[in-house]
Structures are given as structure tokens and as C-alpha cells.
Write an enzyme that holds these catalytic residues in place. Structure first.
Site, PDB file in Angstrom:
ATOM      1  CB  SER A  45      -0.928   0.013   1.217  1.00 25.96           C
ATOM      2  OG  SER A  45      -1.846  -1.063   1.167  1.00 25.96           O
ATOM      3  CD  GLU A  46       0.078   3.970   2.101  1.00 18.53           C
ATOM      4  OE1 GLU A  46      -0.967   4.477   1.653  1.00 18.53           O
ATOM      5  OE2 GLU A  46       0.073   3.140   3.027  1.00 18.53           O
ATOM      6  CB  THR A  47       7.374   1.950  -0.546  1.00 14.74           C
ATOM      7  OG1 THR A  47       6.872   0.640  -0.880  1.00 14.74           O
ATOM      8  CG2 THR A  47       8.874   1.879  -0.340  1.00 14.74           C
TER       9      THR A  47
END
Length: 299
Positions: A45-47
Site C-alpha cells: 500500500s505504501e513504501t
């Protein structure tokens, strides 16, 4: 060039639950396009990419990417990064730190639970604000593969709010409607499309676990997120929804939001709110995170 990374599961203290997060610790020399490519490779979903802060009194500058775009702010990257930075610093007791995000400085309080797990809380850098009108109920229902009668409970109505990232908030009648929900991509843009990749945050009062206040799901297919196990920035904006549609008394309130159950990744987000004179005056998001893996990536 080899760059160190750590992955954590966030809004849980149990590995392989919560929301996975990748944190790249040596991103010097990477431009935005290269960071976006790395985020697509992790496909979470996020990095997060941890950079030196502009203000040396702050701990770090964070750049946050979904597989499709950079975000000015996000909840589980803030919690997970704060827990990891405290671990790197060898923190043992409770401490405060500030990270820089696109939205501005974000103030965090973090505490280690053990060598791999910690708890973090951050104050909202921007209070929630309602953004624009929602699509008609029939259009929203079609985008979620639901009937119009599945939408709404108590005084809640669909609404768009943002505390840094915009979401469409859709109240559902209960867990049955929540489980039947399926994003209809052919109808998605008519309901939620505005060129900004707005996600749909669905919530109901019926919960899977006793003691929790709300059950939630979040879909953002235009941001490369078919479904998110835990969405802290949506929970942050949800403070505005609660202040708008409920009659919470003045004072402090803690609201526990469960998410990710339909994905097999149960998560728990705590939203803390302060109301004065019937108005939301402060809010914070908190949760736990646990380290899962460490390694290097060529970038």
C-alpha cells in the site's frame, strides 16, 4: 547500488497481520521516478523513503509512495517509520520525535515494546475538512456492488473529508453489507473519481471484535490499492465525520477502528479526538508495529 530496507506490519503487534510497510533507509541519490519504481516493486500500500530532515531538530524527512503515486501524508507509514526510527536510535522509554512529510512536520510519541515491536502516536498536522459533495446514492451503491438500502445508519450519510488525503466515507448497514461489498471498476469513477485517486472508506457500527467502535474497509483501485488492511489517514479524516454526524460531548474520546478482517490481516487503529464547544480541536492516530524483515534492494 544496494540500499537497506526494513518491512514492518503496522497497526498490529502480530507478524503477518496489520498493514505491511516497506521503509528504505538509504535513498540518497534517488529521484522521485526511481522511488516510484521501487514502490511499484514492493507493491505494498505504501513504501517510505527516509531522508535527512530540512530542520536538524527533526528526526527525518519521509517521502511516501503508493504503487501509483506519491502522497503528502499517510498514517501507517508514519506509525511504522516512527517505531523503526526509535528502534534504530536504540530508544527504550517513551520519547517524542518529529518527522517531515509533504503535509508538514508531524509530531510523534513513540515507545519500544520489545526489540522488534513498538507503539507510536502522532498528532494530526491538519484537522479534517469536508471537501466536496458526494455522488448520488445510486451511483455509490453501483460502484460498491451494493443496494442503496445497504448504505447509511444512524445520522451518517456519505461524505468526502480530508486530513491530508481525501476519502469518500460511506456508512454501511452492518457486517453483512460490508462482506458483500465488491468494487465495480466500471462504475468506480462515476462514484469516486475526481482525478485525485480518492479512496472509499466504508464503515459500520457492527464489529467483528467486542470493544471496538467501528468496522472498516478501504478501496483505492485508482491509486494501485485494491484494498488496504489499515488506513490511518482515513481514520484521521474520520474524526471530522464523527464530529459532523454524531453528538459527542466535549472532552477527550478514543475510538478503536478494526480493519483488514476480510483480507485476513486484522488491524486496529486508535483515533483520539478532543472536542471543545462542539467543535473538533485536536486528533491523533496511534497503533503498534512489528519488524518482519530486513534486507537490501538494488536501486
Amino acid at each position: 547500488m544496494r540500499r537497506r530496507f526494513v518491512t514492518l506490519d503496522v497497526f498490529t503487534r502480530r507478524r503477518y497481520a496489520g498493514n505491511p510497510l516497506a521503509v528504505v533507509l538509504d535513498p540518497d541519490g534517488l529521484d522521485g521516478a526511481a522511488m516510484q519504481a521501487v514502490a511499484r516493486e514492493f507493491n505494498l500500500s505504501e513504501t517510505v523513503f527516509v531522508l535527512p530532515p530540512a530542520d536538524p531538530a527533526r528526526r527525518a524527512r519521509l517521502r511516501i509512495f503508493t504503487p501509483a503515486a506519491e502522497l503528502p501524508f499517510a498514517g501507517h507509514p508514519t506509525v511504522g517509520s516512527a517505531v523503526l526510527l526509535n528502534r534504530i536510535d536504540g530508544g527504550s522509554g517513551r520519547r517524542d520525535l518529529v518527522v517531515e512529510e509533504g503535509i508538514g512536520p508531524v509530531r510523534c510519541t513513540v515507545e519500544a515494546i520489545d526489540g522488534q515491536t513498538g507503539h507510536a502516536r502522532f498528532a494530526l498536522a491538519r484537522l479534517p475538512a469536508e471537501t466536496e459533495a458526494t455522488a448520488p446514492l445510486a451511483v455509490i451503491a453501483a460502484a460498491l456492488s451494493l443496494a442503496e438500502s445497504d448504505i447509511g445508519f444512524d445520522n451518517f450519510k456519505p461524505a468526502r473529508w480530508s486530513a491530508g488525503n481525501e476519502f469518500a466515507f460511506v456508512p454501511l448497514a452492518g457486517l453483512d453489507a460490508m462482506r458483500r461489498c465488491r468494487p465495480n471498476t466500471a462504475a468506480w469513477d462515476a462514484a469516486f473519481g475526481n482525478g485525485r485517486g480518492t479512496g472509499a472508506f466504508l464503515f459500520c457500527r457492527e464489529t467483528a471484535e467486542p470493544g471496538h467502535a467501528f468496522h472498516a474497509r478501504m478501496f483505492a483501485p485508482r491509486s494501485g490499492i485494491p484494498e488496504d488492511p489499515a488506513t490511518g489517514s482515513a481514520a484521521a479524516a474520520f474524526a471530522g465525520v464523527l464530529a459532523r454526524f454524531t453528538r459527542l460531548p466535549d472532552g477527550d474520546h478514543d475510538v478503536d477502528i478494526e480493519q483488514g478482517y476480510e483480507m485476513g490481516r486484522p488491524s486496529l487503529i486508535r483515533l483520539s479526538m478532543t472536542l471543545q464547544g462542539g467543535q473538533l480541536t485536536a486528533a491523533a492516530i496511534s497503533g503498534e508495529a512489528v519488524v518482519v524483515s530486513e534486507g537490501t534492494i538494488e536501486a
